[in-house]
Motif scaffolding. Sequence first.
Motif, PDB file in Angstrom:
ATOM      1  N   ARG A  54       0.832  -1.206   0.000  1.00  0.00           N
ATOM      2  CA  ARG A  54       0.000   0.000   0.000  1.00  0.00           C
ATOM      3  C   ARG A  54       0.865   1.253   0.000  1.00  0.00           C
ATOM      4  O   ARG A  54       0.582   2.217  -0.710  1.00  0.00           O
ATOM      5  CB  ARG A  54      -0.949   0.004   1.198  1.00  0.00           C
ATOM      6  N   LEU A  55       1.938   1.231   0.789  1.00  0.00           N
ATOM      7  CA  LEU A  55       2.847   2.370   0.852  1.00  0.00           C
ATOM      8  C   LEU A  55       3.492   2.629  -0.512  1.00  0.00           C
ATOM      9  O   LEU A  55       3.554   3.769  -0.972  1.00  0.00           O
ATOM     10  CB  LEU A  55       3.935   2.121   1.909  1.00  0.00           C
ATOM     11  N   ARG A  57       2.315   1.724  -3.472  1.00  0.00           N
ATOM     12  CA  ARG A  57       1.269   2.201  -4.394  1.00  0.00           C
ATOM     13  C   ARG A  57       0.995   3.689  -4.183  1.00  0.00           C
ATOM     14  O   ARG A  57       0.875   4.451  -5.141  1.00  0.00           O
ATOM     15  CB  ARG A  57      -0.020   1.405  -4.213  1.00  0.00           C
ATOM     16  N   ARG A  58       0.905   4.108  -2.915  1.00  0.00           N
ATOM     17  CA  ARG A  58       0.676   5.527  -2.627  1.00  0.00           C
ATOM     18  C   ARG A  58       1.846   6.368  -3.103  1.00  0.00           C
ATOM     19  O   ARG A  58       1.665   7.446  -3.658  1.00  0.00           O
ATOM     20  CB  ARG A  58       0.466   5.745  -1.123  1.00  0.00           C
ATOM     21  N   SER A  59       3.063   5.880  -2.882  1.00  0.00           N
ATOM     22  CA  SER A  59       4.257   6.633  -3.266  1.00  0.00           C
ATOM     23  C   SER A  59       4.383   6.740  -4.780  1.00  0.00           C
ATOM     24  O   SER A  59       4.920   7.714  -5.290  1.00  0.00           O
ATOM     25  CB  SER A  59       5.510   5.961  -2.702  1.00  0.00           C
ATOM     26  N   CYS A  60       3.910   5.737  -5.483  1.00  0.00           N
ATOM     27  CA  CYS A  60       4.025   5.729  -6.943  1.00  0.00           C
ATOM     28  C   CYS A  60       2.910   6.522  -7.610  1.00  0.00           C
ATOM     29  O   CYS A  60       2.908   6.678  -8.826  1.00  0.00           O
ATOM     30  CB  CYS A  60       4.027   4.293  -7.462  1.00  0.00           C
ATOM     31  N   ALA A  61       1.983   7.018  -6.832  1.00  0.00           N
ATOM     32  CA  ALA A  61       0.884   7.788  -7.399  1.00  0.00           C
ATOM     33  C   ALA A  61       1.355   9.170  -7.858  1.00  0.00           C
ATOM     34  O   ALA A  61       0.722   9.801  -8.687  1.00  0.00           O
ATOM     35  CB  ALA A  61      -0.247   7.919  -6.385  1.00  0.00           C
ATOM     36  N   SER A  62       2.485   9.621  -7.325  1.00  0.00           N
ATOM     37  CA  SER A  62       3.018  10.923  -7.714  1.00  0.00           C
ATOM     38  C   SER A  62       3.630  10.827  -9.106  1.00  0.00           C
ATOM     39  O   SER A  62       4.161   9.799  -9.501  1.00  0.00           O
ATOM     40  CB  SER A  62       4.106  11.363  -6.735  1.00  0.00           C
TER      41      SER A  62
END
Length: 89
Positions: A54-55, A57-62
């Motif tokens: 999850r971390l 995925r969130r970090s790669c959203a940028s």
Amino acid sequence: MPDPRIVDCAYVEERVQQFLDGELSETEADELRFHLDACAHCIDGADLIEAYRRLVRRSCASHAPESLRLRIITQIHAVQVTRIEIREV
């Protein structure tokens, strides 16, 4: 395939990534679920892996800055242009 009553932690640790990715057969997934329901150590490990995912995925959203994207594209084109093909005659 191991009997779900005798699946051990090592078996689960080897397959937990595939389990989380949904890549196991239904029988194998059931075996892991059975073990995870009964083993606090393995469920904690699976939960930790899922938290890392999850971390990431969130970090790669940028998105990368436009200037970086353009520099990368320029470098790719430069490498493509400098490629030399040698053919036998």
